[in-house]
Design a protein around this motif. Structure first.
Motif, PDB file in Angstrom:
ATOM      1  N   ILE A  44      45.603  15.965  10.771  1.00 40.55           N
ATOM      2  CA  ILE A  44      46.798  15.144  10.984  1.00 40.55           C
ATOM      3  C   ILE A  44      48.056  16.011  10.905  1.00 40.55           C
ATOM      4  N   ILE A  45      48.120  16.893   9.928  1.00 37.01           N
ATOM      5  CA  ILE A  45      49.294  17.760   9.759  1.00 37.01           C
ATOM      6  C   ILE A  45      49.482  18.655  10.972  1.00 37.01           C
ATOM      7  N   ILE A  46      48.401  19.285  11.434  1.00 35.09           N
ATOM      8  CA  ILE A  46      48.494  20.196  12.589  1.00 35.09           C
ATOM      9  C   ILE A  46      48.844  19.427  13.862  1.00 35.09           C
ATOM     10  N   THR A  47      48.227  18.246  14.044  1.00 33.98           N
ATOM     11  CA  THR A  47      48.487  17.451  15.244  1.00 33.98           C
ATOM     12  C   THR A  47      49.941  17.027  15.321  1.00 33.98           C
ATOM     13  N   ILE A  48      50.470  16.506  14.215  1.00 38.65           N
ATOM     14  CA  ILE A  48      51.863  16.041  14.208  1.00 38.65           C
ATOM     15  C   ILE A  48      52.821  17.211  14.385  1.00 38.65           C
ATOM     16  N   ALA A  49      52.512  18.346  13.782  1.00 43.62           N
ATOM     17  CA  ALA A  49      53.396  19.511  13.883  1.00 43.62           C
ATOM     18  C   ALA A  49      53.409  20.096  15.288  1.00 43.62           C
ATOM     19  N   CYS A  50      52.264  20.033  15.984  1.00 49.92           N
ATOM     20  CA  CYS A  50      52.153  20.688  17.294  1.00 49.92           C
ATOM     21  C   CYS A  50      52.530  19.789  18.468  1.00 49.92           C
ATOM     22  N   ASP A  51      52.383  18.467  18.312  1.00 49.13           N
ATOM     23  CA  ASP A  51      52.644  17.546  19.420  1.00 49.13           C
ATOM     24  C   ASP A  51      54.068  16.993  19.312  1.00 49.13           C
ATOM     25  N   HIS A  52      54.925  17.376  20.243  1.00 49.66           N
ATOM     26  CA  HIS A  52      56.328  16.958  20.199  1.00 49.66           C
ATOM     27  C   HIS A  52      56.491  15.457  20.376  1.00 49.66           C
ATOM     28  N   ARG A  53      55.489  14.782  20.987  1.00 46.87           N
ATOM     29  CA  ARG A  53      55.567  13.335  21.159  1.00 46.87           C
ATOM     30  C   ARG A  53      55.459  12.595  19.830  1.00 46.87           C
ATOM     31  N   LEU A  54      54.938  13.263  18.828  1.00 47.20           N
ATOM     32  CA  LEU A  54      54.773  12.650  17.510  1.00 47.20           C
ATOM     33  C   LEU A  54      55.897  13.025  16.549  1.00 47.20           C
ATOM     34  N   HIS A  55      56.949  13.627  17.062  1.00 47.97           N
ATOM     35  CA  HIS A  55      58.076  13.992  16.209  1.00 47.97           C
ATOM     36  C   HIS A  55      59.016  12.792  16.059  1.00 47.97           C
ATOM     37  N   THR A  56      58.479  11.755  15.444  1.00 50.19           N
ATOM     38  CA  THR A  56      59.225  10.524  15.172  1.00 50.19           C
ATOM     39  C   THR A  56      59.158  10.240  13.675  1.00 50.19           C
ATOM     40  N   PRO A  57      60.019   9.349  13.181  1.00 51.32           N
ATOM     41  CA  PRO A  57      60.036   9.084  11.729  1.00 51.32           C
ATOM     42  C   PRO A  57      58.679   8.698  11.154  1.00 51.32           C
ATOM     43  N   MET A  58      57.956   7.784  11.834  1.00 54.29           N
ATOM     44  CA  MET A  58      56.696   7.305  11.279  1.00 54.29           C
ATOM     45  C   MET A  58      55.710   8.452  11.068  1.00 54.29           C
ATOM     46  N   TYR A  59      55.608   9.330  12.053  1.00 53.32           N
ATOM     47  CA  TYR A  59      54.662  10.444  11.947  1.00 53.32           C
ATOM     48  C   TYR A  59      55.167  11.537  11.017  1.00 53.32           C
ATOM     49  N   PHE A  60      56.480  11.673  10.930  1.00 50.88           N
ATOM     50  CA  PHE A  60      57.046  12.625   9.971  1.00 50.88           C
ATOM     51  C   PHE A  60      56.674  12.232   8.543  1.00 50.88           C
ATOM     52  N   PHE A  61      56.771  10.935   8.244  1.00 45.85           N
ATOM     53  CA  PHE A  61      56.381  10.458   6.911  1.00 45.85           C
ATOM     54  C   PHE A  61      54.862  10.566   6.724  1.00 45.85           C
ATOM     55  N   LEU A  62      54.115  10.339   7.795  1.00 42.58           N
ATOM     56  CA  LEU A  62      52.656  10.465   7.703  1.00 42.58           C
ATOM     57  C   LEU A  62      52.262  11.905   7.391  1.00 42.58           C
ATOM     58  N   THR A 296      43.126   3.488  13.668  1.00 41.96           N
ATOM     59  CA  THR A 296      43.959   2.343  14.011  1.00 41.96           C
ATOM     60  C   THR A 296      45.194   2.716  14.834  1.00 41.96           C
ATOM     61  N   ASN A 297      45.432   4.003  15.033  1.00 37.07           N
ATOM     62  CA  ASN A 297      46.613   4.444  15.772  1.00 37.07           C
ATOM     63  C   ASN A 297      46.162   5.185  17.027  1.00 37.07           C
ATOM     64  N   GLN A 298      46.276   4.541  18.169  1.00 35.09           N
ATOM     65  CA  GLN A 298      45.774   5.112  19.418  1.00 35.09           C
ATOM     66  C   GLN A 298      46.565   6.351  19.807  1.00 35.09           C
ATOM     67  N   GLU A 299      47.868   6.348  19.574  1.00 32.61           N
ATOM     68  CA  GLU A 299      48.702   7.489  19.938  1.00 32.61           C
ATOM     69  C   GLU A 299      48.289   8.738  19.171  1.00 32.61           C
ATOM     70  N   LEU A 300      48.049   8.574  17.870  1.00 31.66           N
ATOM     71  CA  LEU A 300      47.611   9.702  17.050  1.00 31.66           C
ATOM     72  C   LEU A 300      46.213  10.153  17.451  1.00 31.66           C
ATOM     73  N   LYS A 301      45.351   9.184  17.746  1.00 30.43           N
ATOM     74  CA  LYS A 301      43.982   9.512  18.160  1.00 30.43           C
ATOM     75  C   LYS A 301      43.987  10.329  19.450  1.00 30.43           C
ATOM     76  N   ASP A 302      44.806   9.910  20.429  1.00 30.54           N
ATOM     77  CA  ASP A 302      44.889  10.639  21.696  1.00 30.54           C
ATOM     78  C   ASP A 302      45.423  12.049  21.487  1.00 30.54           C
ATOM     79  N   ALA A 303      46.423  12.186  20.605  1.00 30.30           N
ATOM     80  CA  ALA A 303      46.994  13.510  20.339  1.00 30.30           C
ATOM     81  C   ALA A 303      45.966  14.423  19.667  1.00 30.30           C
ATOM     82  N   MET A 304      45.140  13.857  18.790  1.00 25.04           N
ATOM     83  CA  MET A 304      44.091  14.650  18.142  1.00 25.04           C
ATOM     84  C   MET A 304      43.072  15.146  19.157  1.00 25.04           C
ATOM     85  N   TRP A 305      42.640  14.245  20.059  1.00 24.32           N
ATOM     86  CA  TRP A 305      41.671  14.636  21.076  1.00 24.32           C
ATOM     87  C   TRP A 305      42.251  15.706  21.991  1.00 24.32           C
ATOM     88  N   THR A 306      43.519  15.582  22.332  1.00 30.86           N
ATOM     89  CA  THR A 306      44.172  16.597  23.168  1.00 30.86           C
ATOM     90  C   THR A 306      44.191  17.948  22.471  1.00 30.86           C
TER      91      THR A 306
END
Length: 312
Positions: A44-62, A296-306
């Motif tokens: 989760i940490i690597i996915t959020i850090a590497c995917d610019h689409r997840l640079h939002t408040p919710m994912y930052f807190f996650l 439960t989060n499709q956006e995060l799941k897709d980013a992980m698979w990518t």
């Protein structure tokens, strides 16, 4: 026999089993759980850090939540694994102090962060047009910093007070801790009965802070549910509620296991139940939280698979 804390050089943690085979089985179970937590939270940490689409408040807190989960489980599990592997129960006095302090600090910090995440969901659902303004990139960093600052102002202070007060008490009942890691209630059981009351003041302060955060979370979700019910379309209500579901599931798991562990009636107390409950609130959430969010989060799941497809 009467001992004081100054005369104790080590504590004896509760053993999971007496036979070597069961000790190795417990080691394997802890190792599997620990590796799952490292893999899930690390991904989760690597996915959020590497995917610019997840640079939002919710994912930052996650991302911050995953860091705290790694800290919490790393405070307790490695020592329990080592004890099971090497057939020992001992933990040094200094190690016990450090373990109790770090777990108290990280646990309270995570609670503060979950409170901030509730506000994030409140703004996203109840004030969607102002979400980018109220929780833009700069405000997002400020709120995460505020969560950590609150932990340093309250959680850190409580951890220091709890740790200092707990280990300053005279210990009249030996050094055997009825738990697989050092925690406040079990250390207090070793203290003299009259000295036990000295901890009550710190407990009251901690309870007030905890209750204040809990009220804030409840009020936030009451407003969220009211806003969701006002959405005319069923698809819109489902989409809005689905963004809150992972946080609500993680929060419910965190609070319910923690409350039951510390407020369960004495009539149902047993060493086995204490071990199970402590495992549920100290080890289980850090390992399960990544699964809850990724499932439960499709956006995060897709980013992980990518990310995984790009690596392999």
């Amino acid at each position: 026999m009467s001992n004081s804390s100054s005369s104790i050089s080590q504590f004896l943690l509760l053993a999971f089993a007496d036979t070597r085979e069961l000790q190795l089985l417990h080691f394997c179970l802890f190792l599997g759980t620990y590796l799952a937590a490292l893999l899930g939270n690390g991904l989760i940490i690597i996915t959020i850090a590497c995917d610019h689409r997840l640079h939002t408040p919710m994912y930052f807190f996650l991302l911050n939540l995953s860091l705290l989960d790694l800290g919490c489980i790393s405070t307790t599990v490695p020592k329990a694994m080592a004890n099971s592997l090497w057939d020992t129960r001992a933990i040094s006095y200094t190690g016990c102090v450090a373990q109790l302090f770090l777990f108290t600090f990280l646990f309270s910090t995570e609670y503060c962060l979950l409170t901030v995440m509730a506000y994030d969901r409140y703004v996203a659902i109840c004030h969607p047009l102002h979400y980018g303004t109220l929780l833009g990139s700069r405000a997002c960093v400020h709120m995460a910093a505020a969560a950590w600052a609150t932990a340093w102002a309250s959680g850190f202070l409580c951890a220091v007070l709890h740790t200092a007060n707990t280990f300053s008490l005279p210990l009249c009942h030996g050094n055997a801790v009825d738990q697989f890691f050092c925690e406040i209630p079990q250390i207090l059981k070793l203290s003299c009965s009259d000295a036990y009351l000295r901890e009550s003041g710190v407990l009251v302060v901690s309870a007030c802070l905890t209750f204040g955060c809990f009220v804030f979370i409840v009020v936030s979700y009451v407003e969220i549910f009211r806003a969701v019910l006002r959405i005319p379309s069923e698809q819109g209500r489902h989409k809005a509620f689905s963004t809150c579901l992972p946080h609500l599931a993680v929060l419910s798991l965190f609070v319910s296991t923690g409350v039951f562990a510390h407020l369960k009636p004495p009539s149902i107390s047993s060493l086995f139940l204490a071990l199970v409950v402590s495992f549920l609130y100290s080890v289980f959430p850090p390992a399960v939280n990544p699964l809850i969010y990724s499932m439960t989060n499709q956006e995060l799941k897709d980013a992980m698979w990518t990310l995984l497809n790009g690596c392999f």
